[in-house]
Write a protein that holds these residues in place. Sequence first.
Motif, PDB file in Angstrom:
ATOM      1  N   UNK A  97       0.869  -1.033   0.102  1.00 34.43           N
ATOM      2  CA  UNK A  97      -0.157  -0.247  -0.056  1.00 34.43           C
ATOM      3  C   UNK A  97       0.901   1.403   0.095  1.00 34.43           C
ATOM      4  N   UNK A  98       0.254   2.461   0.546  1.00 35.02           N
ATOM      5  CA  UNK A  98       1.056   3.681   0.328  1.00 35.02           C
ATOM      6  C   UNK A  98       1.987   3.589   1.540  1.00 35.02           C
ATOM      7  N   UNK A  99       1.950   2.824   2.537  1.00 35.08           N
ATOM      8  CA  UNK A  99       2.778   2.921   3.519  1.00 35.08           C
ATOM      9  C   UNK A  99       3.386   1.758   3.871  1.00 35.08           C
ATOM     10  N   UNK A 100       2.941   0.519   3.678  1.00 34.84           N
ATOM     11  CA  UNK A 100       3.571  -0.602   4.296  1.00 34.84           C
ATOM     12  C   UNK A 100       3.383  -1.591   2.986  1.00 34.84           C
ATOM     13  N   UNK A 101       4.107  -2.805   3.583  1.00 32.39           N
ATOM     14  CA  UNK A 101       4.139  -4.019   2.378  1.00 32.39           C
ATOM     15  C   UNK A 101       3.803  -5.050   3.417  1.00 32.39           C
ATOM     16  N   UNK A 102       2.843  -5.918   2.975  1.00 34.98           N
ATOM     17  CA  UNK A 102       2.495  -7.189   3.922  1.00 34.98           C
ATOM     18  C   UNK A 102       3.111  -8.505   3.187  1.00 34.98           C
ATOM     19  N   UNK A 103       3.713  -9.224   4.111  1.00 35.96           N
ATOM     20  CA  UNK A 103       4.424 -10.586   3.655  1.00 35.96           C
ATOM     21  C   UNK A 103       3.726 -11.738   4.222  1.00 35.96           C
ATOM     22  N   UNK A 104       3.869 -12.848   3.806  1.00 34.63           N
ATOM     23  CA  UNK A 104       3.488 -14.135   4.458  1.00 34.63           C
ATOM     24  C   UNK A 104       4.817 -14.629   5.164  1.00 34.63           C
ATOM     25  N   UNK A 105       4.715 -14.547   6.597  1.00 39.32           N
ATOM     26  CA  UNK A 105       5.766 -15.170   7.131  1.00 39.32           C
ATOM     27  C   UNK A 105       5.404 -16.511   7.938  1.00 39.32           C
ATOM     28  N   UNK A 106       6.420 -17.488   7.766  1.00 41.68           N
ATOM     29  CA  UNK A 106       6.189 -18.658   8.286  1.00 41.68           C
ATOM     30  C   UNK A 106       7.170 -19.170   9.421  1.00 41.68           C
ATOM     31  N   UNK A 107       6.811 -19.846  10.778  1.00 40.41           N
ATOM     32  CA  UNK A 107       7.588 -20.032  11.573  1.00 40.41           C
ATOM     33  C   UNK A 107       8.477 -21.313  11.283  1.00 40.41           C
ATOM     34  N   UNK A 108       9.694 -21.092  11.246  1.00 35.93           N
ATOM     35  CA  UNK A 108      10.444 -22.139  10.828  1.00 35.93           C
ATOM     36  C   UNK A 108      11.341 -22.813  11.894  1.00 35.93           C
ATOM     37  N   UNK A 109      11.274 -22.044  13.003  1.00 34.36           N
ATOM     38  CA  UNK A 109      11.996 -22.727  14.203  1.00 34.36           C
ATOM     39  C   UNK A 109      11.143 -24.181  14.621  1.00 34.36           C
ATOM     40  N   UNK A 110      11.797 -25.294  14.893  1.00 36.13           N
ATOM     41  CA  UNK A 110      11.114 -26.461  15.257  1.00 36.13           C
ATOM     42  C   UNK A 110      10.969 -26.637  16.628  1.00 36.13           C
ATOM     43  N   UNK A 111      11.440 -25.535  17.518  1.00 28.14           N
ATOM     44  CA  UNK A 111      11.418 -25.712  18.894  1.00 28.14           C
ATOM     45  C   UNK A 111      10.174 -25.138  19.387  1.00 28.14           C
ATOM     46  N   UNK A 112       9.170 -24.485  18.628  1.00 26.50           N
ATOM     47  CA  UNK A 112       8.241 -24.001  19.247  1.00 26.50           C
ATOM     48  C   UNK A 112       6.996 -24.590  18.663  1.00 26.50           C
ATOM     49  N   UNK A 113       5.848 -24.401  19.584  1.00 26.43           N
ATOM     50  CA  UNK A 113       4.499 -25.300  19.053  1.00 26.43           C
ATOM     51  C   UNK A 113       3.878 -24.896  17.890  1.00 26.43           C
ATOM     52  N   UNK A 114       4.118 -23.428  17.527  1.00 22.29           N
ATOM     53  CA  UNK A 114       3.781 -22.985  16.277  1.00 22.29           C
ATOM     54  C   UNK A 114       4.488 -23.240  15.083  1.00 22.29           C
ATOM     55  N   UNK A 115       5.470 -24.261  15.127  1.00 18.39           N
ATOM     56  CA  UNK A 115       6.520 -24.528  13.772  1.00 18.39           C
ATOM     57  C   UNK A 115       5.594 -24.889  12.529  1.00 18.39           C
ATOM     58  N   UNK A 116       5.798 -24.165  11.446  1.00 21.04           N
ATOM     59  CA  UNK A 116       5.159 -24.189  10.294  1.00 21.04           C
ATOM     60  C   UNK A 116       4.002 -23.406  10.155  1.00 21.04           C
ATOM     61  N   UNK A 117       3.394 -22.551  11.459  1.00 20.57           N
ATOM     62  CA  UNK A 117       2.247 -21.714  11.047  1.00 20.57           C
ATOM     63  C   UNK A 117       2.659 -20.511  10.362  1.00 20.57           C
TER      64      UNK A 117
END
Length: 464
Positions: A97-117
């Motif tokens: 947009x005019x101020x920001x960019x939006x990216x898709x971020x993925x949890x790469x760490x395998x030590x957290x329960x959200x791995x792959x989210x």
Amino acid sequence: MPVAKKATPYHFSEQAGKNGGFATAKKPGQISRTQRLHSPIASSSRVKLDRADGTSRRQRKPTPSTPPAQSLDSNVIPKLSRVNLSDLECVRMLGDGGWAEVYLAQVKSRTTPESGAVFAMKTISKRIFRDTERNDDCWDRDIAAAKKHAERRILSKLPWNPFIIGLLDAYVDVRNTYLMLEYAPCGTLLDHVQRTGGLHLHDALFYYSNIILGIEFLHSQGIIHRDIKTDNVLIGADGYAMITDFGLSRYIDERTEWTDHIGTISFMSPEALAKNMGSRESRYAVDWWAAAVTFFDMLMNALPFNGVGVTKIQESVTAQKIHYNRPVPSAIAKFFQNAFMYDLDKRFGALSTPRPNGSMINAELRSHPLFKDIRWNRIALRVDPAPFVPDPIPDPREEVHSRPLPEQRKLPELKLKRPPPLLEFNEIRADAERARKRQRVEKEASETIHRAPSTTQAEAGSAA
């Protein structure tokens, strides 16, 4: 310019929320992030934030320490465990947009329960913040500085709501600030409208009711969004709509300049165009006018008031010249005629009224005959099935990139993950896809024109 020093992570707390959303790292005697029972939002940083709350270091008071927990409930599970910026990787670009960019971020760490989210990571350059504050003509420099982090400040204090994109975390590095938001995999409402060439009345009323519930929640929290439009409404995995982009949002009683830039011109209310925003009623009306324009856009795949620039659009709004690109039933035309009245006192559905419990609702819109089949309680609980849920839900990590990834230097602490060669962005392929989409839209438009009878033919048939 002094070089920012490395610092320990900054954690979010309710006390810190009053000072911009960041507090010092955990000290002896404080409870850990996973033990906190009052806040589901975390906030971390590798670089110390200077004036994150819009005040100088001399003005900022020290944050009181969190008292130790008397008893820990092992059954309480936090919504999100500690996820650092180094645990994430940028998978693809979702939009800008005019101020920001939006990216898709993925949890790469395998030590957290959200791995792959996956999450939506909104990235705002510090340079834009500096330029915005420097060019702000507000007489109070503290107010001008506080505008920089308005979106994070508002979202961090909001309770979770199914019709609002929630803030999960916030980060900062030497170049950008990052807001980690909920990810809506089904795209924007604008994409859905353009793909279908305009929605059926039943489908448009469903999304309109979602937007109404979202605005009612924001107004109950004392927040005016100020930028409701079709491309700021996302469709989640369950098919329900969620409002996003709070960069221009303000508290209704906030001491700020309400006559500055408010949203998109084509969605601005007459009061915003005329810069007459002194009353609370005119501030509530900003969101309800924009919601009505969004409803019109869903049905017509076009905007009600045409014109180039503020002056032309304001003339069209003043004359109440609503442009329909196809025949509409008389009930729909009457609804828009009342919803787009220039006079605020005569405008239909332009105010939020308080309930006995203190929440705000739009009683006029809810009681309109168009919503007679809308079961508000079931919509609020998301029980009724949505009109559009793709099967299967697309996985953006396995789709061809429609936008190129940025250079790594633009995201210093957020590492890029390059896609396979067959999924990489290709300019020739993107041009061909845009050409096919343009031809498909033109073909659908021509078929609609030939298939729909003209107004004169319809009148002649009804007279016969």
